[in-house]
Design a protein around this motif. Structure first.
Motif, PDB file in Angstrom:
ATOM      1  N   MET A  86       1.024   4.246  -2.869  1.00  0.00           N
ATOM      2  CA  MET A  86       0.813   5.674  -2.644  1.00  0.00           C
ATOM      3  C   MET A  86       1.994   6.489  -3.165  1.00  0.00           C
ATOM      4  SD  MET A  86      -2.141   5.947  -1.526  1.00  0.00           S
ATOM      5  CE  MET A  86      -3.460   5.225  -0.564  1.00  0.00           C
ATOM      6  N   LEU A  87       3.189   5.949  -3.032  1.00  0.00           N
ATOM      7  CA  LEU A  87       4.367   6.647  -3.551  1.00  0.00           C
ATOM      8  C   LEU A  87       4.341   6.660  -5.090  1.00  0.00           C
ATOM      9  CD1 LEU A  87       7.145   7.997  -3.103  1.00  0.00           C
ATOM     10  CD2 LEU A  87       8.150   5.704  -3.190  1.00  0.00           C
ATOM     11  N   MET A 132       0.840  -1.203   0.000  1.00  0.00           N
ATOM     12  CA  MET A 132       0.000   0.000   0.000  1.00  0.00           C
ATOM     13  C   MET A 132       0.874   1.253   0.000  1.00  0.00           C
ATOM     14  SD  MET A 132      -1.246   2.470   2.168  1.00  0.00           S
ATOM     15  CE  MET A 132      -1.357   1.851   3.846  1.00  0.00           C
ATOM     16  N   LYS A 133       1.931   1.225   0.796  1.00  0.00           N
ATOM     17  CA  LYS A 133       2.792   2.411   0.859  1.00  0.00           C
ATOM     18  C   LYS A 133       3.495   2.641  -0.476  1.00  0.00           C
ATOM     19  CE  LYS A 133       3.279   2.198   5.871  1.00  0.00           C
ATOM     20  NZ  LYS A 133       4.034   1.614   6.992  1.00  0.00           N
TER      21      LYS A 133
END
Lengths: 349, 397, 349, 397
Positions: free
Chosen positions: C312-313, C308-309
């Protein structure tokens, strides 16, 4: 004072949930008999003098049965006459409260004023002009009652997808406004518009949510009855969850509407936002309802499509969601900037 | 995939044919059901003559024997040239053809296939009011009875969602000949003449004003046993062949047509002066990419079929992504068009571009409901592509 | 020529799916050994001369394991040097293809040029600057190799939520660009940027979709294993349908990416649109993945949050969805207007 | 509802107290767990002293005996003044209080309730790795054993998602004393001292860097039988009382806090110069209305409770609409903040406004997962408000 639930009960008795799209002319008579035309008219003008809660309750019930009678434009027309300053005001109010029909148009007017003071052009969104004696129109020189039998005035029906409603263009061709029927002058028109707009939004919001509730009821009922793969489709979790989301959207929009109905300080944009949320919830509920009804929902045999068509129409009346959501954002941004500036001034002061 | 020289040559031929023969103004000429049927018959006859109507039939038929890659070229060009879709003859050239070709007797095949090219049209009598997604639940009953001229099935029941049955000459009919055992086991497949006594057809009034489908009522309809396809009680397998007959060409064709129709959204933005509002362009751009992606997946699906590497569930992905994009397309049009779209406008039958966004929006539901609903496709994707468990079979209330 | 599936197989062997976020330095060595740094380098420059398909296949596999080694900025840096015209071009290419690291920065540079020709300011989004010998930077006077040991050059690590990647600001303070390391002049910078942008978008799109596929696999596996109410949660239809939608979004974005990879005529906006769709699909898949994992997905114990991170990046790198969707809409509108004008001209001509 | 004169007076009092005592700069003073705990203890003590910490307790306690309408006024004002939420003492003043007050013995009540006001904190040992949404599936085992000082339960097992257990003195513990019969029937409810030998606590590293929850490992932990609440095997009913203890005030408070926090989105729009882009204002406006509507439904929920007309499922509607709005809020911030938000920033513990949108976004999942997931709430809404059928009970694989 009449209790809200008494009003609701009476409305449900007069317009039972299982008789959708009741006959327009019968409904109109009933509406007049029930005194609903004068619900918002102050007591000193011979009305019932009730507040927004009462009209919201009534419009909700009318929405529930997909009313065909034009109560919303009638109420707005009456309110415009009530706020106006014509000589025969009392007579007009009495006639209108008694069942004569002079609607406010619900779509923009595109009008031009000639050098001689006559007006030409098209006034959009006049509901059921065929039964009106006059229309309350925003003319370039102010709001006016325009009698339909005046020279230069004609009406043209423009069929819409929502066949439970009838929409007309009012076409003016060199119409000379009668001074005695001018409700406001040009300056007063904006103020009257600002007074009527929240009333229109609250009425439409109630109409949306009453109808959305009925559409949800029909859908849930269908899901419990319709069987596929040896069970009611209401038992399929994926479908059940969609029904839960429909209910959630509806109940939340209702809460916002009633909080704004009861908030005397709500701005006109905040009220328009409640209508927007209501109309969007109605749209969502009916879009899902069509899918959940499967094939039968795509046929005229089943009434669910009429709810969807009304949802799509209501979405456009009195400003689209795009318009009002943007306005809401703009005003919230301005309010926030002001609050931040005040806080900064306070901190440094 | 890039065209081979053969495909390039075919593409040139099709384009030349279309430049000369593609009907102009067919939308305006399809404002009533009758005009629509006339337009359809005329265009089908032209395509038969040119050899592009039945590319998927065997080479024995003129215009047949085309590879799937060739079929794809033909449909791409038909879509890009914005010709009328072949709706009236679709069931005949795909469903009836596949059934007759793969499952029928030689006698049946030889009798019926040539007539399709002459314009005889078929409809499909599968769904019933109580059997939609759950097709095997059909109840239309057929009893075998002796008659002097030979045994017949006496059929009673009701069919629904039969595409253009009101114009059809023949019907692919599923009936129940037994109620014992699993529900699939008692189904029999018959070929029915629509003029048989006891057959009545009632068009379904659709919510957008079209009458694309009909109900078929069957009241002691006698169908000779010789018109049965396959054995008695083995109709379910034949029905699978019927339903599998369309090999993704339709969705590829429709995706390309939707891409072409994005010009309508663009025109709406320009007409309403929305160009400078970033939200609108952003939403339009999102739609453009969504439609491009649907074209890409439809294309890839056919390429994989051509290369023989199709996977279970691929067709469901194409269908769901197409139907969602179509819904998004119609909703953006509806939103940008505003109040104008709430007025009823004359529609064009059988087109994703009917001339009114409300009608387009309502039409888009046909794709999330019919031919295996969106929910059924999700089950297929989860179970066949992701290998997730099915609901237990013995699940009884 | 190397077949695509051979590349993929080799990548999966080198970076097995069950070893997520493999050690950066080990990965880098492996990447260099596999020859992946020179995949896109033309044969005449000593590279493998493979096309977009090959790099897309590799970046997909690197995405799948949440690669920590900065292959994307390295590939772009190498392509910039390859396209440049410096005297020691051949030497640089050989060193870079062999494992020396000179990344292209992936975020905007905010730089000012002094009267004396030196440059000051911050260059954003330099991946793993700690292992770089130089950075390919878009300076006001053109693209240049900026050696990290040059006077006036420092790096500052800026920790990001995606802990599998390391991002640095390159801070220039009166840095005097070396003429011998200028890859382009100011005029040539735009052309090089236009050549590199599609490469960056394709690489990021592949990274997104490889990772989204792995996140979906983890989620489906978890759903089959996790039991609540006496059954695997994969058996709850509402959850199952969400997994189906995740798969659909992913497969459709893959189809668009590969069609653009193979379409030599795709515009840079069309390629950016494929990256946007890929990044949005990645975001959707991982947002749903967190929810479907329930509580365990909110803990660092389980790797799903890392996907998920990264999603988002990736969404923000090389332009946000808002930016590119609007650009896509604008260009499609212009193309449509032009086509309509041509058709009108043809009809009247 | 409009305030009565009594409520108006209370509101004035609370405001006066807050104007004087509301802590300033608590966000910056809560950047580590330790600082957060200190801030919390301090603020709780102040509220106890002022008489606003336990308005829902009986009148026998100072500050207790408030009506729900009064409680609502207090929480509204605490939210509007942007004071720290009482997270550390939440389980103690609600869950432990309700359990002790409604289900415990007089002796237990008198021993533990006063200590809560002195700052003793409780945690909840309910969920287990295999028992989340399906709470009744707990496996932590308790065996009754004789000891010289009196019988004890020897407890072995593992608890998870225990809010701030690492700082707790006491624990509300669900254990299994029997595996026979329906799974609810074998559950027993105990009060456990966290310092008992065999208890170990491991904070859970959350993905946004917080450690709001902990795991509790129980290794032959001996708990006197006198610490049991209710009868053996009747713990499920007690647990329902624990879980029902919070009467909608939290979501009302949080909704108001979210409305206040919209100023952060506004600041972001202004900082990035997005004002003129219609799409951004449209999306912001949509969010503003969504949040206003959540405040309205949370408000209405409490008003209905006060008037005694709450319906089954209402609480699920409030929870799902709050959690969706919170997600939308965080996602808009994340989107508008762009790349800036990808850099790690110091967060404020226990706040929906942590100082970084990525952290806020991750925090928002706590509301769709914990305390009855979004999916469980949907089941409740469908079954209890729409009267849709439950899945069959005998559904076994």
């Amino acid at each position: 004072m009449i209790e809200l639930n008494e009003l609701t009960d009476a409305a449900q008795k007069a317009f039972p949930a299982d008789a959708l799209s009741p006959d327009r002319d019968d409904s109109w008579k009933l509406v007049a008999e029930m005194g609903w035309l004068m619900v918002r008219l102050p007591e000193e003008d011979g009305g019932l003098g009730l507040g927004r809660e009462a009209s919201t309750a009534i419009h909700t019930e009318m929405g529930r049965v997909l009313a065909t009678a034009p109560l919303i434009p009638a109420q707005l027309g009456l309110q415009a006459v009530q706020a106006g300053a014509i000589a025969e005001r009392a007579e007009w109010l009495e006639r209108l409260a008694g069942g004569e029909y002079a609607p406010l148009h619900l779509l923009p007017a595109r009008l031009e004023r000639s050098a001689g003071g006559t007006v030409s052009g098209t006034v959009g969104g006049v509901f059921d002009a065929d039964m009106a004696s006059a229309v309350v129109v925003r003319l370039p020189m102010g709001y006016a009652l325009v009698p339909l039998d005046a020279p230069g005035v004609t009406i043209v029906e423009r069929p819409i997808w929502d066949s439970g409603r009838r929409l007309f263009d009012l076409v003016l061709d060199g119409y000379a406004p009668e001074p005695a029927l001018m409700l406001t002058d040009a300056d007063g028109a904006a103020a009257l518009h600002d007074a009527l707009a929240p009333e229109a939004h609250l009425a439409l919001a109630a109409d949306c949510l009453g109808a959305a509730g009925a559409a949800l009821d029909l859908t849930v009922e269908y899901m419990k009855m319709r069987r596929q793969f040896d069970r009611p489709i209401a038992m399929f979790q994926a479908l059940k969850h969609r029904a839960a989301d429909m209910k959630t959207r509806l109940v939340v929009a209702e809460a916002l509407l009633w909080s704004r109905v009861r908030d005397a300080e709500a701005t006109s944009t905040q009220i328009a936002a409640a209508k927007t949320l209501a109309a969007e919830a109605f749209q969502f509920v009916t879009e899902e309802a069509i899918q959940l009804h499967g094939g039968i929902g795509l046929t005229e045999e089943h009434p669910i499509h009429r709810f969807m068509k009304r949802a799509m129409l209501n979405l456009q009346l009195c400003g689209s969601p795009d318009h009002w959501n943007e306005r809401t954002g703009r005003e919230a941004l301005a309010a926030s900037a002001k609050a931040a500036a005040n806080a900064a001034a306070k901190a440094s002061g | 995939m890039t065209d081979t020289p053969d495909l390039e040559a075919l593409r040139r031929d099709v384009r030349a044919f279309l430049a000369a023969e593609a009907p102009a103004g067919w939308r305006d000429a399809s404002r009533t059901q009758e005009d629509f049927v006339a337009t359809q018959r005329d265009w089908f006859a032209k395509l038969v003559k040119a050899g592009y109507a039945i590319p998927h039939w065997p080479a024995a038929f003129p215009g047949g024997g085309r590879t799937l890659a060739e079929q794809k070229v033909i449909y791409e060009e038909l879509a890009k040239a914005d010709t009328p879709r072949l709706l009236l003859s679709f069931v005949s050239t795909y469903h009836a053809f596949a059934t007759l070709h793969e499952c029928a007797s030689a006698e049946q095949r030889d009798r019926y296939l040539p007539r399709i090219l002459e314009g005889e049209t078929w409809c499909q009598g599968f769904s019933e009011p109580g059997a939609g997604s759950d097709l095997a639940a059909i109840k239309t009953k057929a009893e075998r009875v002796s008659r002097p001229g030979g045994d017949v099935y006496v059929v009673n029941g009701q069919k629904v969602w039969s595409t253009m049955a009101q114009f059809a000459d023949k019907c692919l009919l599923l009936v129940r000949t037994s109620s014992d055992g699993p529900k699939q086991a008692g189904i029999t497949y018959l070929l029915m003449d629509m003029k048989t006594p006891g057959v009545s057809v009632r068009p379904i009034h659709q919510i957008q004003g079209d009458e694309e489908f009909a109900e078929i009522f069957l009241d002691n309809v006698e169908i000779p046993v010789s018109e049965r396809v396959g054995e008695e009680g083995k109709g379910w397998a034949v029905a699978q062949a019927t339903l599998a007959s369309e090999r993704g060409l339709t969705l590829m064709e429709l995706s390309y047509r939707m891409r072409g129709a994005l010009a309508r959204v663009a025109a709406l933005i320009q007409a309403h002066g929305h160009e400078d509002e970033r939200g609108v362009l952003r939403d339009f751009g999102t739609l453009v990419t969504q439609v491009d992606a649907v074209c890409a997946i439809a294309d890839q699906f056919l390429d994989n079929r051509i290369r023989g590497i199709e996977r279970m569930g691929d067709a469901s992905i194409v269908k769901n992504s197409y139907s969602r994009a179509l819904r998004a397309y119609a909703k953006l049009g509806l939103r940008l068009g505003g109040m104008d779209e709430q007025y009823v406008a004359p529609i064009t039958f059988g087109d994703l571009n009917t001339g009114n966004w409300m009608a387009d929006f309502m039409n888009s539901y046909a794709w999330t409901i019919a031919g295996g609903s969106e929910e059924v496709q999700r089950n297929i994707i989860a179970e066949r592509m992701l290998d997730m468990p099915r609901e237990p079979k013995g699940w009884v209330l």
